[in-house]
Design a protein around this motif. Structure first.
Motif, PDB file in Angstrom:
ATOM      1  N   ASP A 186      91.554  61.643  30.477  1.00  0.00           N
ATOM      2  CA  ASP A 186      92.318  61.807  31.715  1.00  0.00           C
ATOM      3  C   ASP A 186      93.063  60.526  32.074  1.00  0.00           C
TER       4      ASP A 186
ATOM      5  N   THR B 237      85.957  70.334  32.306  1.00  0.00           N
ATOM      6  CA  THR B 237      87.321  70.263  32.838  1.00  0.00           C
ATOM      7  C   THR B 237      87.371  70.569  34.326  1.00  0.00           C
ATOM      8  N   THR B 238      86.379  71.304  34.843  1.00  0.00           N
ATOM      9  CA  THR B 238      86.359  71.565  36.284  1.00  0.00           C
ATOM     10  C   THR B 238      86.142  70.277  37.065  1.00  0.00           C
TER      11      THR B 238
ATOM     12  N   ARG C  52      84.868  73.061  28.395  1.00  0.00           N
ATOM     13  CA  ARG C  52      85.552  73.816  29.438  1.00  0.00           C
ATOM     14  C   ARG C  52      84.880  73.594  30.792  1.00  0.00           C
TER      15      ARG C  52
ATOM     16  N   LYS D  20      96.766  68.602  32.526  1.00  0.00           N
ATOM     17  CA  LYS D  20      96.420  67.727  33.645  1.00  0.00           C
ATOM     18  C   LYS D  20      97.429  67.931  34.772  1.00  0.00           C
TER      19      LYS D  20
ATOM     20  N   TRP E 247      91.337  69.820  35.761  1.00  0.00           N
ATOM     21  CA  TRP E 247      92.324  70.310  34.797  1.00  0.00           C
ATOM     22  C   TRP E 247      92.400  71.827  34.848  1.00  0.00           C
TER      23      TRP E 247
ATOM     24  N   CYS F 266      94.304  72.598  27.697  1.00  0.00           N
ATOM     25  CA  CYS F 266      94.202  72.079  29.070  1.00  0.00           C
ATOM     26  C   CYS F 266      95.509  71.409  29.471  1.00  0.00           C
TER      27      CYS F 266
ATOM     28  N   LEU G 192      87.270  67.449  36.147  1.00  0.00           N
ATOM     29  CA  LEU G 192      88.495  66.656  36.010  1.00  0.00           C
ATOM     30  C   LEU G 192      89.677  67.293  36.721  1.00  0.00           C
TER      31      LEU G 192
ATOM     32  N   PHE H  33      85.854  62.460  28.275  1.00  0.00           N
ATOM     33  CA  PHE H  33      86.880  63.250  28.955  1.00  0.00           C
ATOM     34  C   PHE H  33      87.528  62.472  30.097  1.00  0.00           C
TER      35      PHE H  33
ATOM     36  N   ALA I 227      92.410  74.953  32.442  1.00  0.00           N
ATOM     37  CA  ALA I 227      91.907  75.072  31.072  1.00  0.00           C
ATOM     38  C   ALA I 227      91.647  76.529  30.707  1.00  0.00           C
TER      39      ALA I 227
END
Length: 658
Positions: free
Chosen positions: A600, A625-626, A622, A650, A630, A648, A628, A596, A632
Motif C-alpha cells: 500500500d 484487503t478490508t 482478500r 487502491k 482496497w 485489487c 487496507l 500488504f 478486491a
C-alpha cells in the motif's frame, strides 16, 4: 463495456466491479452471488476521492444480516446432507461404497467447517479485521530503513502499522509519455528553492511552472544533455551514438539528479537505473520515479549494493557526490564489482580538471587506483573521464606484488550480496558469467537466451521456454481483464484530444517475485511501454544474475523489510506465488499484513495489485484487503484449479485539510 479509468485530479476512477463484471475470459471463483462480500453491497469507488472518516454503520448492519442468513442456510443444508448420508449408508450393501461415501462425506464436513470458519472471520470483520488507521502527515514521504536517523546508512527496525496518505494537494500523475516531462509539484517533497537552485546537468533541466515541474525536452538544457550523451559516445569510440552495438544496454546512474540522463537514453533503447541516497526533501529518487523512470534508494556509505557482481554495462556519475578517493578507493572497488567485463565507468566532475594542489592529489589517487584494478583510461575531455574495465582476468595476476586490492577468495566471493559490508577485494572474477559485453548477444535478442547462455545459470531451454509461454498467456489474461482501464494504448478522457501512441496509463510494474523475469519479457513482447522492477526475494532461488544479464533491471530484497523506495511510486504491484514463498519461511516477525501494508505504501492512488497464489492464501489476502480499504475480488484461473487471482485497486483517499 466498462468506462475507461478516469485518471484525473479528482481521483475518480473506474471500479474493480465494473471491469470484472463483463469479462468473459476469466470466471469469478464463487459466482455472482458469493464473490467478495463488498461487491454486492456497492462498496465501490465513488467519483470523488474517498473520505476516510465516512461512517460505515449501514454497511456493517447489511453485511451482518447477510451473514446470518447465509449461516442459517448452510446449517440447514448441512443437516439435510447428514440425514441423506445416514439413509444412504443404511441402504447400502457394499462396504466399498460405504467407505467411498464416508470419505466423501468427511471431505464435505471439512469443507463445511472451513466455510463456517471463513464466515465467522468475516462476520467479526469490524473487530478482528479492523481497518488500519492513517499515518500522520509527517509520514507522507516515509521510507522505513532509511529515515529512522540522520545517518545515510540503512537500518531496518520496526515499521509503522498504518496507511500512508498522499499530500493534501496530490494529483494522479499525468499519463506516459507526458508524465516523463511534466510532474505535479505537490506530489513530491521538494521546495521551490530546490528546483531553482539545482546545480548539475541533470538537475538544471527543471523549470517550475505554477503547480507543475517541467523537464521539457525542447529546452536548451535538453540540447546540453544530447551533447553530453554524444560526447560520451565519441569518447568510447561509438559511431552514431549506437550504444547497443557497443554492447551497452543497462546503466547504473549514481546520484542521477532527477533522471534526465536516463530519460534521454530511453530513445536509444538503453535502460538506466537511478540510485541515490535517501533525501528528506528534493529527493532524486522520488522525482525520477514520479517521472516514470527506474530508480531506488541505495547508498555507498558502508554496505554493498543489492546487485550481483558483474551486472551493469555502464556506470555513470555526474557530480554524484561520491568522493572516490576516500576510504583508500573502497567505493571504486564496489563500482568494479557490479561492472561487467569490458564495461565503462563515466565520471564527470570538476576534480578531473584539478587546479589546486589538494585536488591534484585527489585526482592522481583516483587515476592511479583505477589503473591498479585493471581499468583502461579511454579518454578525458573537459570534466569527463571514461574508463573501460578489463576483459581478461589474467590482468589481476600479472600486476606487481602489492599493487591494488587482491582478488576475492572463495570464502569472500558472494555473487549476490545482500547489504553486506563493503570489502576491499575484487569480486566477480571467478564467476561463470565473466563474459565481455562485446561478446554478449545484442539487445533485444539478449533477452532470449540460448542453450549455452542458460547453462551458466543451471537452467534448461525447455524449462525457461515453458515459463515464457506461460507468461505470454498470463499477460493476455491480465490484458483481457484490465485492458479497458489501465492497459489501453489510447486512453481518453472526455474533452481530451486524441493522444498519439504509445500512450499508456500504466508505466511501471513492481514484480515482487520475478523468478526468471518472465512477466517483464512478456510485457516487452506485447509491445507495452512499461518497465518492470524485477525483485528477487532473498527467501527463494536467486535468478537475479540471469534477469540482469537479459537486459532488465532488478534487485535482491527481503520482503520482511521495507523496499528502498518512496511512497506512491508504482502503478501496479504484481506478486506471483510470493505469499506461498513467504509463509514457508515461518518468520514470526514477518506477517502478511506487514507485506500488504508495504504494498500500500509503494502503490500510487488508483494503482492496481495482482496476486496469484493458492486458493487458501488468496482468500486470506482478500480478508486483509478490508483492513487496507482496497477494493478486491477473487478470480478463478482457467488454466489452474489450485490457484486463484486476487485483483485489487487502491482508492484515492485524501487527507482532510485543516
Amino acid at each position: 463495456m466498462p468506462m475507461p479509468l478516469q485518471r484525473g485530479t479528482s481521483g475518480g476512477g473506474a471500479r474493480v466491479s465494473d471491469v470484472l463484471r463483463d469479462n468473459s475470459q476469466m470466471k469469478d471463483k464463487t459466482g455472482d452471488n458469493t464473490s467478495t462480500l463488498r461487491f454486492p453491497f456497492a462498496f465501490f469507488f465513488t467519483d470523488k476521492a474517498a473520505d476516510p472518516y465516512t461512517s460505515r454503520n449501514n454497511k456493517q448492519r447489511l453485511m451482518l444480516l447477510f451473514v446470518k442468513t447465509t449461516l442459517a442456510l448452510i446449517v440447514i443444508l448441512a443437516l439435510a446432507g447428514s440425514f441423506w448420508w445416514t439413509i444412504s449408508i443404511s441402504t447400502s450393501s457394499s462396504s466399498g461404497h460405504v467407505y467411498q461415501r464416508s470419505h466423501s462425506y468427511r471431505r464435505l464436513q471439512e469443507q463445511l467447517v472451513s466455510d463456517l470458519l471463513d464466515i465467522g472471520d468475516i462476520s467479526v470483520g469490524p473487530t478482528r479485521w479492523k481497518e488500519l488507521e492513517y499515518c500522520d502527515v509527517d509520514s507522507e514521504s516515509y521510507v522505513p530503513c532509511f529515515n529512522v536517523s540522520e545517518s545515510l546508512d540503512r537500518f531496518c527496525g520496526s515499521r509503522e502499522g498504518c496507511l500512508v496518505l498522499p499530500p493534501v494537494d496530490y494529483k494522479v500523475p499525468l499519463r506516459w509519455p507526458t508524465g516523463k516531462d511534466v510532474i505535479w509539484f505537490r506530489n513530491v517533497k521538494i521546495t521551490a528553492d530546490e528546483v531553482l537552485t539545482s546545480g548539475s546537468i541533470n538537475k538544471r533541466m527543471m523549470m517550475l511552472d505554477d503547480d507543475q515541474v517541467s523537464f521539457r525536452s525542447a529546452s536548451p538544457m535538453f540540447d546540453e544533455i544530447e551533447d553530453y550523451s554524444h560526447q560520451i559516445a565519441q569518447m568510447i569510440g561509438i559511431k552514431n551514438d549506437n550504444f547497443i552495438e557497443a554492447g551497452v544496454r543497462t546503466i547504473l546512474d549514481i546520484g542521477c539528479g532527477y533522471g534526465s540522463f536516463g530519460a534521454h537514453l530511453l530513445s536509444k533503447h538503453l535502460l538506466t537505473m537511478c540510485i541515490a541516497n535517501y533525501e528528506a526533501s528534493g529527493s532524486q529518487v522520488q522525482l525520477t520515479l514520479e517521472r516514470g523512470l527506474p530508480a531506488m534508494i541505495a547508498s555507498f556509505v558502508s554496505k554493498q549494493l543489492p546487485y550481483p557482481s558483474i551486472s551493469f554495462d555502464m556506470l555513470h556519475c555526474s557530480s554524484c557526490g561520491i568522493d572516490w578517493d576516500q576510504k583508500e578507493g573502497l567505493f571504486l572497488v564496489e563500482i568494479d564489482r557490479v561492472l561487467k567485463p569490458g564495461g565503462y565507468f563515466v565520471w564527470t566532475s570538476p576534480l578531473t580538471n584539478a587546479r589546486s594542489k589538494e585536488d591534484v592529489k585527489r585526482w592522481n589517487f583516483v587515476h592511479d587506483f583505477a589503473e591498479s584494478i585493471c581499468w583502461t583510461l579511454l579518454s578525458q575531455q573537459d570534466k569527463t573521464v571514461v574508463w573501460k574495465k578489463t576483459t581478461k582476468t589474467k590482468c589481476y595476476s600479472s600486476r606487481k606484488p602489492g599493487v591494488g586490492p587482491s582478488v576475492c577468495n572463495k570464502g569472500h566471493e558472494a555473487e549476490s550480496p545482500y547489504y553486506k559490508p563493503l570489502q576491499m577485494c575484487l569480486g566477480g572474477t571467478r564467476s561463470k558469467r565473466w563474459i565481455p559485453i562485446e561478446g554478449r548477444t545484442r539487445w533485444p535478442s539478449r533477452s532470449h537466451m540460448n542453450k549455452t547462455e542458460l547453462s551458466l545459470y543451471g537452467l534448461h531451454p525447455e524449462e525457461v521456454g515453458e515459463d515464457a509461454e506461460n507468461w505470454k498467456a498470463t499477460v493476455k489474461e491480465y490484458w483481457s481483464l484490465l485492458s479497458p482501464l489501465i492497459f489501453s494504448d489510447h486512453p481518453k478522457r472526455p474533452g481530451d484530444e486524441d493522444p498519439s501512441p504509445p500512450y499508456n496509463m500504466l508505466r511501471n510494474v513492481l514484480d515482487m517475485n520475478a523468478q526468471f523475469g518472465g512477466l517483464n519479457s512478456a510485457l516487452l513482447e506485447a509491445k507495452k511501454t512499461v518497465w518492470v522492477m524485477n525483485v528477487v526475494p532473498t527467501a527463494g532461488p536467486n535468478h537475479l544474475p540471469m534477469i540482469l544479464d537479459r537486459g532488465f533491471v532488478g534487485v535482491l530484497h527481503d520482503w520482511c523489510e521495507a523496499f528502498p523506495s518512496y511512497p506512491r511510486t508504482y502503478d501496479l504491484v504484481h506478486a506471483d506465488n510470493l505469499l506461498s514463498l513467504q509463509t514457508s519461511q515461518h518468520r514470526s516477525s514477518c506477517s502478511l499484513l506487514n507485506i500488504f501494508t508495504e504494498i500500500d505504501r509503494l502503490l500510487r492512488p488508483e494503482g492496481w495489485v495482482i496476486i496469484r497464489d493458492t486458493a487458501q492464501l488468496v482468500e486470506t489476502a482478500r480478508a486483509l484487503t478490508t483492513q487496507l480499504k482496497w477494493e478486491a475480488r477473487v478470480i478463478e484461473v482457467e488454466r489452474s484449479s489450485e490457484q486463484r487471482l486476487l485483483i485489487c485497486q487502491k482508492p484515492f483517499t485524501k487527507r482532510q485539510s485543516i
